[in-house]
Each structure stands twice: as structure tokens, then as C-alpha cells.
Design a protein around this motif. Sequence first.
Motif, PDB file in Angstrom:
ATOM      1  N   LEU A  23      32.167  83.695  -2.016  1.00 29.30           N
ATOM      2  CA  LEU A  23      32.517  83.172  -3.338  1.00 29.30           C
ATOM      3  C   LEU A  23      32.718  81.664  -3.279  1.00 29.30           C
ATOM      4  O   LEU A  23      32.265  80.927  -4.161  1.00 29.30           O
ATOM      5  N   GLU A  28      25.378  83.937  -4.694  1.00 32.48           N
ATOM      6  CA  GLU A  28      25.157  84.735  -5.899  1.00 32.48           C
ATOM      7  C   GLU A  28      25.368  86.222  -5.653  1.00 32.48           C
ATOM      8  O   GLU A  28      25.908  86.936  -6.505  1.00 32.48           O
ATOM      9  N   ARG A  30      27.393  87.607  -3.519  1.00 34.40           N
ATOM     10  CA  ARG A  30      28.830  87.862  -3.429  1.00 34.40           C
ATOM     11  C   ARG A  30      29.472  87.834  -4.816  1.00 34.40           C
ATOM     12  O   ARG A  30      30.375  88.614  -5.105  1.00 34.40           O
ATOM     13  N   TRP A  31      28.995  86.948  -5.689  1.00 33.30           N
ATOM     14  CA  TRP A  31      29.549  86.903  -7.039  1.00 33.30           C
ATOM     15  C   TRP A  31      29.181  88.156  -7.821  1.00 33.30           C
ATOM     16  O   TRP A  31      29.982  88.675  -8.600  1.00 33.30           O
ATOM     17  N   TYR A  35      31.890  90.749  -9.365  1.00 36.31           N
ATOM     18  CA  TYR A  35      31.930  91.149 -10.768  1.00 36.31           C
ATOM     19  C   TYR A  35      31.732  92.656 -10.920  1.00 36.31           C
ATOM     20  O   TYR A  35      32.344  93.282 -11.781  1.00 36.31           O
ATOM     21  N   CYS A  64      37.241  85.567 -14.649  1.00 39.09           N
ATOM     22  CA  CYS A  64      36.142  85.247 -13.729  1.00 39.09           C
ATOM     23  C   CYS A  64      35.859  83.747 -13.716  1.00 39.09           C
ATOM     24  O   CYS A  64      35.575  83.168 -12.659  1.00 39.09           O
ATOM     25  N   ALA A  68      36.242  81.316 -10.441  1.00 39.03           N
ATOM     26  CA  ALA A  68      35.179  80.411  -9.999  1.00 39.03           C
ATOM     27  C   ALA A  68      35.705  78.991  -9.806  1.00 39.03           C
ATOM     28  O   ALA A  68      35.291  78.281  -8.887  1.00 39.03           O
TER      29      ALA A  68
END
Length: 219
Positions: A23, A28, A30-31, A35, A64, A68
Motif C-alpha cells: 500500500l 495496485e 495490494r490496493w 478494498y 479509503c 491512501a
Amino acid sequence: MTTTMPRSEGNTVQTRASLVQGLQAGDEDRWQEFYRFYGPVIRGFALKAGLTETEADEVVQETCIGVARNVGEFRYDPAKCRFKTWLLNPASWRVKNQFTKRQRWDDRVHGPSGETPDGADRRPALPGDDPNRTATVERVADRNALPLDALWDAEWRANLLKAALDKVRTHFSPTQFQIFDLNVLKEWPAGDVAKSLGVSVASVYLAKHRVSAEGMAGR
């Protein structure tokens, strides 16, 4: 519910250093993983706290975005602060913020007493709105008294259990998994499960043991 399969963050979802590092690096995959698991956790938490579906979706989105922005400051050290605990803070803040936004709207339209001034536009009814309105001071007290830690822990465990079961589901026959679902998740007595599915009580206990053991091994 009596099963104790998801005792920790475990291996079902990578909440350990690899996920956090991914993260922080903007990975991407991992994101998407974050989510996929944490989106439902945050949404379920918000709904159980008393928000509407629309408000809960906003909590997910805003949480979220906040993660970030701030995940770079998180230092993974389970002995000091687990990822689960760290994530609770922004999620709780945004749940409370939704109640504050709702209260401000209601006070502007209805007034602190809950009465709508003549000619004022009413807020459109949202799914989950309670028609039995309470005074502002009561709503604030109720919001602040919400057991958010307990709600978060319950939702976290429920989603860990779901993830663990989804992972092992293909290892068993539909009947075995249905036995587990009825006996453990829905808490039907073993005799009722056996009668409903046309199997022996011994088969119910055996399926329960095997699915539970597989789930524990796959955490």
C-alpha cells in the motif's frame, strides 16, 4: 455463533508487513486486495453503527481516501499497533462525521426541536431513516455512546470468517458445507440438520469438525 476460526488477522488476507508495504508503495494489486476485504468490513461497520446505505458508501470511500493519504505514516508493529486497530480510527471518525452532517442538515431544516419551519425544504427520506425522530441532544448522546470498538471487532471477525470459508469451500462437497453452514453459522441443532438433509447426526459432527479444521489450517 460458536466457531472460533478467525482468531487473528492471519494469512487469509495479508494484513501484515507485505500488504502495508505494498500500500505504501502504491502497488495496485495490494490496493485491490485491501478494498476487496476491507471495503465490506468498513461498510458493514458503518451500517451496524446506524448509518444508511448511502452514508455507509460515503464512509467507505472517504476512509479509503484517508488511508491512501496516511498509510505512509503507519509503521507495522503488531506489538504496538495492529493494522486492524489503526484502520478503526479513520473509519470511526468518518462514521461520526456522517452523523454530524446528518444532524447539521436536520437542524437547518427542522430546527433543534425537530420541527420543520414553514416553507422549509425537507431532506429527502434516505434508506434506513427512522421516522420516529428524536431531539438533537438525544441524537448526539446516542451517537457518542455507540460501542464502535465492539461493532468494528464483530464486523472484522465476521469478514475474516467469510474469507476463511470462501477459501476452503471448494475442498468439500456441497452437502458437507451446507451441514457446516446450518450447524455452525446458523446454529441449528445437529439433530435438526441431520433430519433436514437426510444424513446421520454423526455425519453432521464429522463435517463440522473437518470444515472447522480446514478453516483453521488455512487462516
